[in-house]
Design a protein around this motif. Structure first.
Motif, PDB file in Angstrom:
ATOM      1  N   ARG A  19       0.754  -1.407   0.026  1.00 56.46           N
ATOM      2  CA  ARG A  19      -0.070  -0.085  -0.111  1.00 56.46           C
ATOM      3  C   ARG A  19       0.906   1.326   0.032  1.00 56.46           C
ATOM      4  O   ARG A  19       0.780   2.151   0.627  1.00 56.46           O
ATOM      5  CB  ARG A  19      -1.036  -0.121   0.971  1.00 56.46           C
ATOM      6  CG  ARG A  19      -2.088  -0.941   0.820  1.00 56.46           C
ATOM      7  CD  ARG A  19      -2.702  -1.543   2.240  1.00 56.46           C
ATOM      8  NE  ARG A  19      -1.969  -1.544   3.582  1.00 56.46           N
ATOM      9  CZ  ARG A  19      -0.967  -2.812   3.546  1.00 56.46           C
ATOM     10  NH1 ARG A  19      -0.906  -3.774   2.907  1.00 56.46           N
ATOM     11  NH2 ARG A  19      -0.366  -2.803   4.677  1.00 56.46           N
ATOM     12  N   GLN A 129      -7.338   0.195   3.529  1.00 56.76           N
ATOM     13  CA  GLN A 129      -7.457  -1.012   4.521  1.00 56.76           C
ATOM     14  C   GLN A 129      -8.876  -0.984   4.902  1.00 56.76           C
ATOM     15  O   GLN A 129      -9.586  -2.307   5.010  1.00 56.76           O
ATOM     16  CB  GLN A 129      -6.512  -1.298   5.580  1.00 56.76           C
ATOM     17  CG  GLN A 129      -5.124  -1.432   5.020  1.00 56.76           C
ATOM     18  CD  GLN A 129      -4.134  -0.264   5.030  1.00 56.76           C
ATOM     19  OE1 GLN A 129      -4.658   0.581   4.411  1.00 56.76           O
ATOM     20  NE2 GLN A 129      -2.943  -0.018   5.639  1.00 56.76           N
ATOM     21  N   TRP A 149      -3.112  -8.673   3.445  1.00 57.34           N
ATOM     22  CA  TRP A 149      -2.218  -7.548   3.314  1.00 57.34           C
ATOM     23  C   TRP A 149      -0.892  -7.952   3.137  1.00 57.34           C
ATOM     24  O   TRP A 149      -0.472  -9.169   3.579  1.00 57.34           O
ATOM     25  CB  TRP A 149      -2.155  -6.545   4.522  1.00 57.34           C
ATOM     26  CG  TRP A 149      -3.425  -6.075   4.923  1.00 57.34           C
ATOM     27  CD1 TRP A 149      -4.026  -6.419   6.263  1.00 57.34           C
ATOM     28  CD2 TRP A 149      -4.482  -5.508   4.169  1.00 57.34           C
ATOM     29  NE1 TRP A 149      -5.126  -6.032   6.232  1.00 57.34           N
ATOM     30  CE2 TRP A 149      -5.580  -5.414   5.141  1.00 57.34           C
ATOM     31  CE3 TRP A 149      -4.386  -5.032   3.031  1.00 57.34           C
ATOM     32  CZ2 TRP A 149      -6.883  -4.661   4.546  1.00 57.34           C
ATOM     33  CZ3 TRP A 149      -5.594  -4.501   2.463  1.00 57.34           C
ATOM     34  CH2 TRP A 149      -6.863  -4.102   3.396  1.00 57.34           C
TER      35      TRP A 149
END
Length: 150
Positions: A19, A129, A149
């Motif tokens: 991310r 998220q 993740w």
């Protein structure tokens, strides 16, 4: 029935690896256009492509000639190669391995389009998220957070 007909709307989302905020204003709109072009070349008519600094959203019509996984592989592979050619700062660009793909009711197309159009405003209040977990919960998808993740 002699004619095969299909119109399946899908909302796809995936993030940069870890991310990372790698989608900057220099390439953001061109990246979204490029991803739309990939969809179009695969006969998956793009309706809206957008996102934020660490992820993208794609609303398109899934072609009856391609699987979901093949569509995602091509979008990620081709767009990653394209980004890496956009400058030295993008040479280490990677997408996350996973993705989310969700069906969209035709009556909700405008809602999803508006949602994708307003990503910058939306993410001033909510992280990717949190957004992704909300999608998984909305669609009753079972998951183990330690595996989604990377």
């Amino acid at each position: 029935m002699s004619l095969s007909l299909s119109k399946v709307y899908v909302h796809i989302t995936f993030s940069t690896k870890y991310r990372q905020n790698l989608i900057d204003s220099t390439i953001e709109s061109r990246l979204h256009e490029y991803i739309g072009g990939i969809c179009k070349s695969l006969e998956c008519n793009p309706i809206k492509v957008g996102g934020f600094t660490d992820h993208v959203h794609v609303l398109c019509i899934l072609s009856k000639k391609i699987t979901q996984v093949s569509l995602l592989e091509e979008i990620k592979k081709q767009s990653s190669l394209w980004i890496k050619k956009q400058g030295e700062q993008y040479h280490n660009f990677y997408w996350q391995r996973g993705y989310g793909i969700f069906s969209v009711n035709p009556s909700e197309i405008k809602v999803v389009e508006n949602y994708i159009s307003n990503q910058h405003e939306h993410h001033s209040r909510k992280s990717f998220q949190d957004e992704y977990i909300a999608f998984l919960n909305k669609y009753n998808i079972e998951y183990d957070e330690k595996y989604i993740w990377e």
